[in-house]
Design a protein around this motif. Structure first.
Motif, PDB file in Angstrom:
ATOM      1  N   LEU A  46      31.676  32.885 -10.211  1.00 53.19           N
ATOM      2  CA  LEU A  46      32.557  31.765  -9.845  1.00 53.19           C
ATOM      3  C   LEU A  46      33.493  31.553 -11.007  1.00 53.19           C
ATOM      4  O   LEU A  46      33.045  31.443 -12.156  1.00 53.19           O
ATOM      5  CB  LEU A  46      31.756  30.473  -9.611  1.00 53.19           C
ATOM      6  N   CYS A  47      34.780  31.496 -10.726  1.00 47.36           N
ATOM      7  CA  CYS A  47      35.706  31.135 -11.804  1.00 47.36           C
ATOM      8  C   CYS A  47      37.027  30.642 -11.231  1.00 47.36           C
ATOM      9  O   CYS A  47      37.382  30.931 -10.091  1.00 47.36           O
ATOM     10  CB  CYS A  47      35.959  32.306 -12.752  1.00 47.36           C
ATOM     11  N   VAL A  48      37.706  29.879 -12.082  1.00 46.55           N
ATOM     12  CA  VAL A  48      39.073  29.416 -11.826  1.00 46.55           C
ATOM     13  C   VAL A  48      39.820  29.639 -13.137  1.00 46.55           C
ATOM     14  O   VAL A  48      39.258  29.384 -14.222  1.00 46.55           O
ATOM     15  CB  VAL A  48      39.080  27.919 -11.431  1.00 46.55           C
TER      16      VAL A  48
ATOM     17  N   ARG B 293      42.298  24.675 -13.686  1.00 46.86           N
ATOM     18  CA  ARG B 293      41.021  23.951 -13.666  1.00 46.86           C
ATOM     19  C   ARG B 293      41.221  22.448 -13.485  1.00 46.86           C
ATOM     20  O   ARG B 293      42.293  21.924 -13.715  1.00 46.86           O
ATOM     21  CB  ARG B 293      40.227  24.237 -14.966  1.00 46.86           C
ATOM     22  N   ARG B 294      40.157  21.785 -13.109  1.00 44.15           N
ATOM     23  CA  ARG B 294      40.112  20.330 -12.907  1.00 44.15           C
ATOM     24  C   ARG B 294      41.028  19.883 -11.776  1.00 44.15           C
ATOM     25  O   ARG B 294      41.552  18.774 -11.799  1.00 44.15           O
ATOM     26  CB  ARG B 294      40.445  19.555 -14.185  1.00 44.15           C
TER      27      ARG B 294
ATOM     28  N   GLY C  95      39.874  20.580  -8.503  1.00 40.46           N
ATOM     29  CA  GLY C  95      39.003  20.653  -7.330  1.00 40.46           C
ATOM     30  C   GLY C  95      38.861  22.042  -6.737  1.00 40.46           C
ATOM     31  O   GLY C  95      38.250  22.201  -5.671  1.00 40.46           O
TER      32      GLY C  95
ATOM     33  N   GLY D  71      37.341  24.891  -8.050  1.00 42.10           N
ATOM     34  CA  GLY D  71      35.982  25.431  -8.165  1.00 42.10           C
ATOM     35  C   GLY D  71      35.099  24.852  -7.070  1.00 42.10           C
ATOM     36  O   GLY D  71      34.321  25.567  -6.425  1.00 42.10           O
ATOM     37  N   ARG D  72      35.253  23.572  -6.843  1.00 46.48           N
ATOM     38  CA  ARG D  72      34.476  22.932  -5.779  1.00 46.48           C
ATOM     39  C   ARG D  72      34.852  23.516  -4.411  1.00 46.48           C
ATOM     40  O   ARG D  72      33.983  23.790  -3.588  1.00 46.48           O
ATOM     41  CB  ARG D  72      34.704  21.414  -5.808  1.00 46.48           C
TER      42      ARG D  72
ATOM     43  N   ASN E  10      27.044  25.401 -20.547  1.00 45.66           N
ATOM     44  CA  ASN E  10      28.235  25.355 -19.686  1.00 45.66           C
ATOM     45  C   ASN E  10      28.227  24.072 -18.851  1.00 45.66           C
ATOM     46  O   ASN E  10      27.894  24.047 -17.675  1.00 45.66           O
ATOM     47  CB  ASN E  10      28.274  26.586 -18.786  1.00 45.66           C
TER      48      ASN E  10
ATOM     49  N   ALA F 140      30.582  22.082 -17.687  1.00 50.10           N
ATOM     50  CA  ALA F 140      31.466  21.955 -16.519  1.00 50.10           C
ATOM     51  C   ALA F 140      30.806  22.565 -15.290  1.00 50.10           C
ATOM     52  O   ALA F 140      30.745  21.942 -14.220  1.00 50.10           O
ATOM     53  CB  ALA F 140      32.805  22.645 -16.807  1.00 50.10           C
TER      54      ALA F 140
ATOM     55  N   LEU G 214      29.297  20.690 -11.903  1.00 50.27           N
ATOM     56  CA  LEU G 214      29.773  21.068 -10.570  1.00 50.27           C
ATOM     57  C   LEU G 214      28.582  21.416  -9.670  1.00 50.27           C
ATOM     58  O   LEU G 214      28.463  20.914  -8.548  1.00 50.27           O
ATOM     59  CB  LEU G 214      30.740  22.260 -10.682  1.00 50.27           C
TER      60      LEU G 214
HETATM   61  C1  LIG Z   1      33.201  26.047 -13.687  1.00 47.73           C
HETATM   62  C2  LIG Z   1      34.605  26.169 -13.090  1.00 47.73           C
HETATM   63  C3  LIG Z   1      34.605  27.212 -11.982  1.00 47.73           C
HETATM   64  C4  LIG Z   1      34.983  24.802 -12.489  1.00 47.73           C
HETATM   65  O1  LIG Z   1      36.231  24.983 -11.814  1.00 47.73           O
HETATM   66  P1  LIG Z   1      37.248  23.763 -11.613  1.00 47.73           P
HETATM   67  O2  LIG Z   1      38.200  24.152 -10.544  1.00 47.73           O
HETATM   68  O3  LIG Z   1      37.807  23.350 -12.912  1.00 47.73           O
HETATM   69  O4  LIG Z   1      36.252  22.625 -11.110  1.00 47.73           O
HETATM   70  P2  LIG Z   1      36.616  21.387 -10.173  1.00 47.73           P
HETATM   71  O5  LIG Z   1      37.950  20.841 -10.538  1.00 47.73           O
HETATM   72  O6  LIG Z   1      36.405  21.768  -8.744  1.00 47.73           O
HETATM   73  O7  LIG Z   1      35.515  20.335 -10.627  1.00 47.73           O
HETATM   74  C5  LIG Z   1      34.379  20.076  -9.847  1.00 47.73           C
HETATM   75  C6  LIG Z   1      33.376  19.300 -10.680  1.00 47.73           C
HETATM   76  O8  LIG Z   1      32.905  20.106 -11.758  1.00 47.73           O
HETATM   77  C7  LIG Z   1      32.686  19.293 -12.913  1.00 47.73           C
HETATM   78  N1  LIG Z   1      33.606  19.729 -13.951  1.00 47.73           N
HETATM   79  C8  LIG Z   1      34.510  20.742 -13.855  1.00 47.73           C
HETATM   80  N2  LIG Z   1      35.108  20.932 -15.047  1.00 47.73           N
HETATM   81  C9  LIG Z   1      34.586  20.031 -15.904  1.00 47.73           C
HETATM   82  C10 LIG Z   1      34.774  19.741 -17.281  1.00 47.73           C
HETATM   83  N3  LIG Z   1      35.662  20.426 -18.020  1.00 47.73           N
HETATM   84  N4  LIG Z   1      34.032  18.747 -17.840  1.00 47.73           N
HETATM   85  C11 LIG Z   1      33.148  18.069 -17.120  1.00 47.73           C
HETATM   86  N5  LIG Z   1      32.915  18.290 -15.793  1.00 47.73           N
HETATM   87  C12 LIG Z   1      33.622  19.261 -15.206  1.00 47.73           C
HETATM   88  C13 LIG Z   1      32.965  17.864 -12.474  1.00 47.73           C
HETATM   89  O9  LIG Z   1      31.735  17.358 -11.991  1.00 47.73           O
HETATM   90  C14 LIG Z   1      33.936  18.067 -11.321  1.00 47.73           C
HETATM   91  O10 LIG Z   1      33.918  17.007 -10.410  1.00 47.73           O
HETATM   92  P3  LIG Z   1      34.954  15.781 -10.616  1.00 47.73           P
HETATM   93  O11 LIG Z   1      36.316  16.401 -10.712  1.00 47.73           O
HETATM   94  O12 LIG Z   1      34.746  14.977  -9.385  1.00 47.73           O
HETATM   95  O13 LIG Z   1      34.561  15.101 -11.891  1.00 47.73           O
HETATM   96  C15 LIG Z   1      35.660  26.519 -14.187  1.00 47.73           C
HETATM   97  O14 LIG Z   1      35.523  25.621 -15.247  1.00 47.73           O
HETATM   98  C16 LIG Z   1      35.533  27.941 -14.724  1.00 47.73           C
HETATM   99  O15 LIG Z   1      36.050  28.888 -14.141  1.00 47.73           O
HETATM  100  N6  LIG Z   1      34.845  28.103 -15.870  1.00 47.73           N
HETATM  101  C17 LIG Z   1      34.712  29.424 -16.514  1.00 47.73           C
HETATM  102  C18 LIG Z   1      33.832  30.352 -15.701  1.00 47.73           C
HETATM  103  C19 LIG Z   1      32.469  29.739 -15.485  1.00 47.73           C
HETATM  104  O16 LIG Z   1      31.895  29.120 -16.363  1.00 47.73           O
HETATM  105  N7  LIG Z   1      31.934  29.977 -14.281  1.00 47.73           N
HETATM  106  C20 LIG Z   1      30.601  29.528 -13.916  1.00 47.73           C
HETATM  107  C21 LIG Z   1      29.624  30.561 -14.368  1.00 47.73           C
HETATM  108  S1  LIG Z   1      27.972  30.093 -13.923  1.00 47.73           S
END
Ligand SMILES: CC(C)(COP(=O)(O)OP(=O)(O)OC[C@H]1O[C@@H](n2cnc3c(N)ncnc32)[C@H](O)[C@@H]1OP(=O)(O)O)[C@@H](O)C(=O)NCCC(=O)NCCS
Length: 183
Positions: free
Chosen positions: A100-102, A107-108, A110, A112-113, A139, A141, A145
């Motif tokens: 899973l990645c964005v 990021r932030r 919605g 990833g969700r 991790n 974040a 999620l």
């Molecule tokens: C994890 C990841 C996919 C989240 O993607 P994203 O599009 O930024 O996430 P979203 O905007 O959909 O956020 C969904 C929820 O995740 C949590 N979240 C996401 N980023 C966060 C951050 N930087 N700090 C705290 N909470 C976070 C929150 O609960 C958020 O809900 P909210 O917006 O209602 O507070 C992204 O940070 C990523 O690609 N990270 C690097 C790769 C990775 O770690 N993948 C997972 C491997 S297990």
């Protein structure tokens, strides 16, 4: 059961939780991965995961086996901005999220969700009952999620598995019983 065809525009202003990047981009499209995406998927995977990115040959084979649960975010300009990949087992009716990645710049918002909710819906439609994943314990974040989607650490030890991917590569295992948590 075969999953529904999917091609859905995301990133519309009303869906954005924060300020849109400038200049304002085309809407992202959430759609299944295609074979022609593989070079770009590899680039994206390396951009985000660096030394723990999948080798190209493995990504290719994961696509061959699990294309049905391999979804991408397409920016319409030749770049993929995220993906989710779930592997399933036919007999035990369970699944693992393998990726899973964005991209940083998206990021932030919605996304990833969106990726997770969509793949979980497709897994549920396919009769999968249990979904597991591993995440780096630091991790925050990703863990937040996953927790917000109903995933819980798989006991014992709060899901912590020392040296899971080799020396020093601890991971937390999380599990979701489908039907009880995620949208
Ligand atoms: C994890 C990841 C996919 C989240 O993607 P994203 O599009 O930024 O996430 P979203 O905007 O959909 O956020 C969904 C929820 O995740 C949590 N979240 C996401 N980023 C966060 C951050 N930087 N700090 C705290 N909470 C976070 C929150 O609960 C958020 O809900 P909210 O917006 O209602 O507070 C992204 O940070 C990523 O690609 N990270 C690097 C790769 C990775 O770690 N993948 C997972 C491997 S297990």
């Amino acid at each position: 059961m075969t999953a529904e065809p999917l091609e859905r525009s995301l990133d519309r202003p009303e869906q954005l939780a924060g300020p849109a990047p400038f200049p304002y981009p085309l809407p992202l499209v959430l759609r299944p991965a295609r074979e022609s995406d593989l070079p770009e998927l590899r680039r994206l995977d390396e951009e985000v995961f660096q030394e723990v990115a999948y080798p190209g040959f493995l990504l290719r084979q994961l696509y061959d086996i699990y294309a049905e649960h391999f979804l991408v975010l397409d920016d319409g300009e030749g770049r993929l901005r995220g993906y989710v990949l779930a592997a399933t087992t036919a007999l035990r009716r369970d699944s693992w999220i393998l990726g899973l990645c964005v991209t940083h710049d998206r990021r932030r918002h919605g996304l990833g969700r969106e990726l997770m909710v969509e793949v979980l819906a497709r897994l549920r439609d396919a009769g999968i009952e249990q979904v597991r994943l591993t995440v780096e314990p630091s991790n925050r974040a990703a863990i937040l999620l996953y927790r917000s989607l109903g995933f819980l650490p798989e006991e014992p030890d709060g899901g912590l598995r020392r040296d899971y991917f080799g020396p020093g590569m601890d991971r937390q295992v999380m599990r979701l019983e489908l039907g009880r948590g995620a949208g």
